[in-house]
Design a protein around this motif. Structure first.
Motif, short mmCIF file in Angstrom:
data_model
loop_
_atom_site.label_atom_id
_atom_site.label_comp_id
_atom_site.label_asym_id
_atom_site.label_seq_id
_atom_site.Cartn_x
_atom_site.Cartn_y
_atom_site.Cartn_z
N THR A 199 0.83 -1.20 0.00
CA THR A 199 0.00 0.00 0.00
C THR A 199 0.86 1.26 0.00
N PHE A 204 0.89 3.67 2.18
CA PHE A 204 1.49 3.98 3.48
C PHE A 204 2.72 3.11 3.73
N ARG A 214 -4.65 -6.32 -3.15
CA ARG A 214 -4.43 -5.01 -2.56
C ARG A 214 -3.29 -4.25 -3.24
N ALA A 257 3.26 11.90 9.11
CA ALA A 257 2.77 10.61 9.61
C ALA A 257 3.11 10.45 11.08
N LEU A 285 -2.38 10.75 0.66
CA LEU A 285 -3.02 9.47 0.32
C LEU A 285 -2.56 8.37 1.26
N GLU A 286 -1.31 8.48 1.69
CA GLU A 286 -0.76 7.48 2.60
C GLU A 286 -1.53 7.49 3.92
N ARG A 293 -4.48 8.69 4.43
CA ARG A 293 -5.90 8.34 4.21
C ARG A 293 -6.12 6.83 4.32
N GLU A 294 -5.07 6.06 4.07
CA GLU A 294 -5.19 4.60 4.22
C GLU A 294 -5.29 4.17 5.68
N VAL A 295 -4.56 4.86 6.55
CA VAL A 295 -4.39 4.32 7.91
C VAL A 295 -5.17 5.05 8.99
N ARG A 302 -15.84 4.47 6.86
CA ARG A 302 -14.44 4.11 6.65
C ARG A 302 -14.38 2.94 5.68
N ALA A 303 -13.50 2.99 4.70
CA ALA A 303 -13.38 1.88 3.76
C ALA A 303 -12.88 0.63 4.46
N PHE A 315 -8.17 2.04 0.01
CA PHE A 315 -8.05 2.88 1.20
C PHE A 315 -8.52 2.16 2.47
N ALA A 316 -8.81 0.87 2.35
CA ALA A 316 -8.96 0.07 3.56
C ALA A 316 -7.60 0.05 4.26
N LYS A 317 -7.62 -0.28 5.54
CA LYS A 317 -6.34 -0.35 6.23
C LYS A 317 -5.47 -1.42 5.60
N PRO A 318 -4.16 -1.21 5.56
CA PRO A 318 -3.28 -2.23 5.00
C PRO A 318 -3.45 -3.54 5.76
N LEU A 370 -0.27 2.94 13.69
CA LEU A 370 -0.87 2.93 12.35
C LEU A 370 -0.66 1.59 11.66
N VAL A 371 0.21 0.78 12.19
CA VAL A 371 0.61 -0.45 11.52
C VAL A 371 0.13 -1.70 12.24
N PRO A 387 -18.86 -1.49 1.70
CA PRO A 387 -17.47 -1.62 2.16
C PRO A 387 -16.60 -0.40 1.87
N VAL A 388 -17.16 0.61 1.23
CA VAL A 388 -16.37 1.83 0.94
C VAL A 388 -17.27 3.04 1.17
N PRO A 389 -16.68 4.23 1.32
CA PRO A 389 -17.51 5.41 1.50
C PRO A 389 -18.42 5.62 0.30
#
Lengths: 254, 254, 254, 254, 254, 254
Positions: free
Chosen positions: C46, C48, C118, D58, D82-83, D85-87, D219-220, D225-228, D244-245, E195-197
């Motif tokens: 991803t 991040f 992903r 971050a 964007l990074e 926004r994922e987490v 939240r996705a 943009f779902a969490k990694p 965040l990880v 599953p997404v916004p």
């Protein structure tokens, strides 16, 4: 107008199909001459075969310089079209270009139906070269070996119509092109079975050649379609291509 | 590796420039063969001239099938490159393609300096064909008649360097390509006077040919670079091109 | 040439795969050093995670400034590649960029096979950043949780080959890239089962690093890859990153 | 809404400019918190500096997880947007993205005025990343060394207004963006001297953050943009980035 | 702020849906006025219907000049949006534009779910007009005749949710737009099942109208959104449209 | 063929120019009818004016349904073209579309010369709508107030020719379009003073209308140019537009 139609393939059966369709559409004052490549392959599917076809078309075009008022390159993919447009003094039209420009006036998204899988990459690149890839809905194609290009449209009529329907139903096609000289004239006979307008390369190119001839555009003397600058050459004397390259001869022909 | 470098122009003076640059860069185990077109023009600036060059390159490539492990089309604009990639069994590289792919690893926006105004349209279409027009910062060019392609880089060195500076200052160029076989080797001699990396077509193509040979990619048997399907042909027997078209012969060569 | 290969992931098993493939391809005069990130995740999927990887790669690159002649960022997606190209004095290559530029010389439409769903968004954005999205035939991917990145290619070899075939058959792929450092070397072992050429990121990047080193491009002093203008900074003293930011230190290293 | 505004640069003078503009625009129920990077450079002009800024942003974002309802990355070019926004579990806005999306609703072609030549390449790539390069009329910029980012808008107000007029007159600009955190608030004071609407990054981002908070998008849990996906990591324990990880910690924060 | 919301369709049932959603989102200080077209069709699916809708919207907008501080065109596809932006003195927002610009801040690739197959071509062209086609993941749609636009979201809720899931699973969608005024408010009620916004056109447009009003951009006096140059006109006297065309009247209104 | 040429502007002087050029080009069997809008402005330069023109054109087209075999929208920018193509049973052509498709067969890069600065944004969007922005070399324009649209080509002939030369010299134009109905016929009289072919909108549209009529494409019953689905409507009874919307009436006309 004297229109020279050059089939850059060696298949005289296909030349007959082209001629028949062209004559059906031509105005009374359009005089049609046909020519068939003597060097090359039975039908063009690839970039390399198109190179052979382009060279063959250039040879024929140069042999008959002065005998025609417009020239049609009669293979889909338009081998040699832009190249000849640089060196000839008359309008030059191509089946793909003319079909695309005609179709674009009948719908926004253009679907193409072709005679083989292999041919589609070459078509796609051709459409990209004309800067209208954004108008392409998709290319659908037959997917088996072809016995004879001149009987394809009879052998596979039902499947071709089916592909047309799929193009409309699944790709968002507004207007169809039946692509390839071997399909010349098919659009006419299957139109009534289709849900969107369908365009034929040969009749489009013939009609567009008549348009360009009538509008009498001047010949470019600048820009990228002016004649190539004169320069030393070699190996062309004794060949008709010399007419297209050499300045002294060009002046006499011009 | 035996590398055949084909100059698709008739100018042997330019062939010498190409060879000199190629030898400066080649690995010890790279054996270079040179070939110069016997049919065509002194230097290619237009689509039609590129067609002549592509045909000449194909002829040379077919005459020597089996004698080389990789082939370089040594004119900017890469006449015949994609076409030959379909039919030859060995890697084929081109000066423009190789220069672009090399330059793309040195900077984001690529500026090109060329030897004439007329040549720029053909270059632009070539870059578009490779799908990297978005990376092009601009094309700058000399703008007068050229006496001799093989002395262009000496005759106009100062102006060419000036054009490079303009490309950086005004177009946002990150990396430069000095375009055209007549400029072979110039990048090496002017690099120290330029503010960004500069790439040469011949040395890029030579290095990329070595890369492709070393990585030993398999030959495509599907997709648009598989060999064209076998089909009837005509007018090729007695010519070397037959080797590239005819199945029986292909098998013997393959 | 001394080549520093940085794995921006923490997985030393993947570092081993990368090293093995790199050594298979490297010239005798290429001296390989490996480095593995100590901060970050097991494999990057991803944006991040790529940020963490880019920071880790920058840290390693700065710690060893002066000890290498070229640097390879050895994760697909090239975390930190363009960033490091601004500040280092030596060529910097990335697996994705190098694979794309190599593949582009083997076919027109490039298909990618990846290790997870992903990861595909990140790859797509990377390809877009390089301006070659128009060359992308498609991305196909494994679709399950991965136990261990360093055994992916063994665990899923059959499925990966299947995805390659689908890419050719359904997406119009001319050339394939097996994407992701965990697949390093797989191209070599499965090539004979595939119908089109297949490119590996590690070997492409290694070969391209050798090309860039050999061509000895000058360092940009203008354009967007010149070193960033000097300016006040903070929080970097005592860290190796200071070498990349501070002018006094840069001069000593330069 | 509690909005955390992160200046990814170390310049507290610029933080003050950002805060002043943000407070002028904020709704009564928007509570603003400011944060300034402690690691990095005085102002971001390049990709490498943006990497430092993204990492700093971050770090700050992770340190304060749970203390804010939305986060603004307050540097033009949106380092880390964007990074993050994922987490993060809350909306994340950026000055460039918000300015572009706001400007797009005021005119078709967007002109940008920036504080240095070097910064323009980074901006252009950012606009390309958002897929709106086709809306860009052009980027115009100051062209000299800047003494202090926090006084740029005072030092060069007249020249900046001049650049705005050139953008309208020569580039076909319908709407302007005054780009860069150092210009925060300038749009407000010069608008009356300009012939087209002008947009400020800080006030756009603040307003868009309020919009996104109010619309309460979910939240996705799928898509890019779902969490990694959770995976082994290293070197993060003891750092705030771990939040965040790492899955266990994420759950507690979530 | 006084916001005039114009439904360019004649369906008052849809106007009610729009109003309900708008009121749910509006700030306390936003005063909403609704208007429904008296000329036109029940819901707009095509370019021609959009022309009728645009004309109806312009008529309503001109009748009430001076009575509102911002105007919302409340049909997806935004009939008349850019046109009215030229002639009105206040911000003008559209459901599609606002939804796209809002969604773009929640994810990279935007998926759209629509109420009929026919409507998709018009949407696609609208997205293309805004220059964000590259952000479109795909458009999915119901595929049957609709009884009543004002009950579509109840009649087909399950199928619409299914289409959302397909968009995420198969098209790579990061964020969804439920498109069309007949779906106003649906996003709110189904969000928890997705599953997404998901973004709603009405609430997006309302929120963006508030943003534009708050930022108080100046009115363009140059560029393509300045008022059209005054010129002779005809057939408009006695109609409210005269207010938008005639200089004397414009001055009085302005 | 009975061709209805609709001037969507109120200027009868321009209608005369259009008619004169059309008659010069028309085939003997083409019967021309002229119509001038009674509602609208003297000449269309903006999106809003185009909306008025489109509505006027639709009104005229609907009033005369059944009286013509093809319809030409005779204003550059083609107001109402795609909209009418949905609802009429006969081919519909536009000056811009026809000029572009004709010009595209004469050269690769198309340059446009226009009568005002303001008009250029509208033209550009029109070209974008047709998907051929990549073929646009540039738009050059007069830059002062116009007294009378029907005398523009006389008042500014010298300047217009100058702009044509600039387009070739500086923009890389291969073929020119003199844009705007007020310039109807000018191409014919200045062609001999220009270095590249020049295309006129009226004569192109007339010739293309003849082509489309001759090729007799079937009417779309699917895709985005099928007639809009029947649905409730309002406010149209008593107006001619009802013919284009209402199913019962459509059947009678069909």
């Amino acid at each position: 107008m004297r229109l020279l139609i050059v089939n850059p393939n060696i298949s005289s059966g296909v030349t007959d199909l082209i001629e028949a369709e062209a004559r059906r559409v031509a105005r009374a004052d359009t005089e049609i001459q046909m020519a068939t490549a003597t060097i090359g392959v039975a039908y063009i599917e690839t970039r390399f075969e198109a190179l052979l076809g382009a060279y063959a078309a250039a040879t024929i075009a140069s042999e008959r310089v002065g005998q025609y008022d417009a020239l049609m390159v009669a293979a889909f993919g338009d081998p040699g079209l832009l190249e000849l447009r640089e060196v000839l003094d008359v309008p030059v039209v191509g089946m793909t270009e003319a079909a695309l420009m005609t179709a674009a006036q009948l719908g926004q998204r253009i679907g193409i139906v072709a005679i083989s899988r292999r041919i589609t990459a070459w078509y796609r690149e051709c459409i990209e070269r004309y800067g209208v890839l954004g108008r392409l809905a998709g290319i659908r194609h037959l997917d088996g070996p072809l016995r004879d290009p001149s009987t394809v449209q009879d052998d596979y009529a039902a499947r071709l119509v089916e592909l047309c329907h799929e193009a409309v139903q699944q790709d968002g096609t507004d207007v169809l092109i039946l692509a390839g000289a071997p399909l010349a004239g098919l659009a006419r006979s299957v139109a009534h079975r289709l849900p969107v307008p369908v365009v034929d390369g040969v009749s489009s190119a013939l009609a567009q050649a008549e348009v360009l001839t009538r509008l009498r555009p001047i010949r470019a003397t600048k820009g990228s379609f002016a004649k190539p600058p004169l320069k030393p050459h070699s190996g062309l004397s004794g060949t008709s291509l010399l007419h297209l390259v050499d300045g002294d001869i060009r002046t006499q022909q011009g």
